[in-house]
Every structure is written in C-alpha cells, then in structure tokens.
Scaffold this active site. Structure first.
Site, PDB file in Angstrom:
ATOM      1  N   CYS A  80     -10.279  -7.252   7.188  1.00  0.00           N
ATOM      2  CA  CYS A  80     -10.523  -6.312   8.366  1.00  0.00           C
ATOM      3  C   CYS A  80     -11.995  -6.215   8.320  1.00  0.00           C
ATOM      4  O   CYS A  80     -12.909  -6.863   7.987  1.00  0.00           O
ATOM      5  CB  CYS A  80      -9.740  -5.087   8.109  1.00  0.00           C
ATOM      6  SG  CYS A  80     -10.197  -3.995   6.916  1.00  0.00           S
ATOM      7  N   ARG A  85      -8.038  -1.363   6.251  1.00  0.00           N
ATOM      8  CA  ARG A  85      -6.809  -1.863   7.085  1.00  0.00           C
ATOM      9  C   ARG A  85      -6.153  -3.244   6.201  1.00  0.00           C
ATOM     10  O   ARG A  85      -5.027  -3.542   6.193  1.00  0.00           O
ATOM     11  CB  ARG A  85      -7.188  -2.388   8.605  1.00  0.00           C
ATOM     12  CG  ARG A  85      -7.346  -1.008   9.327  1.00  0.00           C
ATOM     13  CD  ARG A  85      -7.736  -1.443  10.571  1.00  0.00           C
ATOM     14  NE  ARG A  85      -9.074  -1.797  10.371  1.00  0.00           N
ATOM     15  CZ  ARG A  85      -9.857  -2.275  11.709  1.00  0.00           C
ATOM     16  NH1 ARG A  85      -9.155  -2.318  13.007  1.00  0.00           N
ATOM     17  NH2 ARG A  85     -11.177  -2.482  11.696  1.00  0.00           N
TER      18      ARG A  85
END
Length: 127
Positions: A80, A85
């Site tokens: 990410c 994430r």
C-alpha cells in the site's frame, strides 16, 4: 478496551512477514504476484509494474475471483502507501487460507523513494 487503527496494524505486523525492497524485488523476479491494496486513484497515479489493484476495503470480497491470487504456493507481494493497509490485508489473506502472502515494508513510498520502476498510465489525449 477498544483498539485504534494503529493498534490493529501493529497487531497485524506481528502476525505476518514483511520483506525489504531487495526481498520484494527478488520475489517479483521469481514470479510473485504483486497486489496493490491502495485506492484506484492512488494506483492510477503510479504503481509497481505488473501489480493487480484490489482496494483494501474490497479484498475479502474479490480475492476468490482473481485466479493468480489463488494459485497454491505462488508468492504474493502485498503493498500500500506505507505498509499499514498491506499488513492488515496480508493478515486477512492468511485467515482466508492464503499462506504465501507477504507485505512490503515501507510500501509504495519506499519503493518509489528508492528509484525503483513505477508504471504510470499515460494521460488520455482527447485531441
């Protein structure tokens, strides 16, 4: 007691494997699938060459429909922007039975910051 998003990321990072830029480059050279879990606008602004884009919020729903993400024993490099994430996504993938997923330490920012290749779609020319 409730957990913050930061707490969840730290917890996820304790459950997964993160790889360095060099490790990521080796995985890609060896045929790993590259999974970008950023939002489509982030992906469009630039991404690791060959990456598949499935936003983090849709991963659980779309994972089964992407054949290359379901090949047994095929490594998956998840990234990410900075790695939060990706850590969460990698941990969820493990719960869903994907055993060969690893997260890129530092994320796309580290990749691009190191001057590694970035694909950026050409702007649409309407002329």
């Amino acid at each position: 007691m409730s957990k913050s998003s930061h707490d969840l990321v730290i917890e996820a990072k304790g459950l997964i494997q993160e790889v360095s830029l060099e490790g990521a480059r080796q995985l890609i050279q060896d045929g790993a699938v590259v999974l970008d879990v950023r939002e489509p606008d982030e992906f469009s602004a630039g991404h690791v060459p060959g990456a598949v884009n499935i936003p983090r919020g849709l991963l659980e729903f779309k994972l089964a429909s992407v054949p290359q993400l379901n090949a047994p024993n095929r490594p998956i490099l998840v990234y990410c922007k900075t790695s939060g994430r990706a850590a969460l996504a990698t941990a969820v993938m493990q719960v869903m039975g994907v055993t060969c997923a690893v997260s890129l330490a530092g994320g796309f920012d580290a990749w691009a910051g190191a001057g590694l290749p970035v694909d950026q779609p050409a702007a649409i020319d309407f002329e």
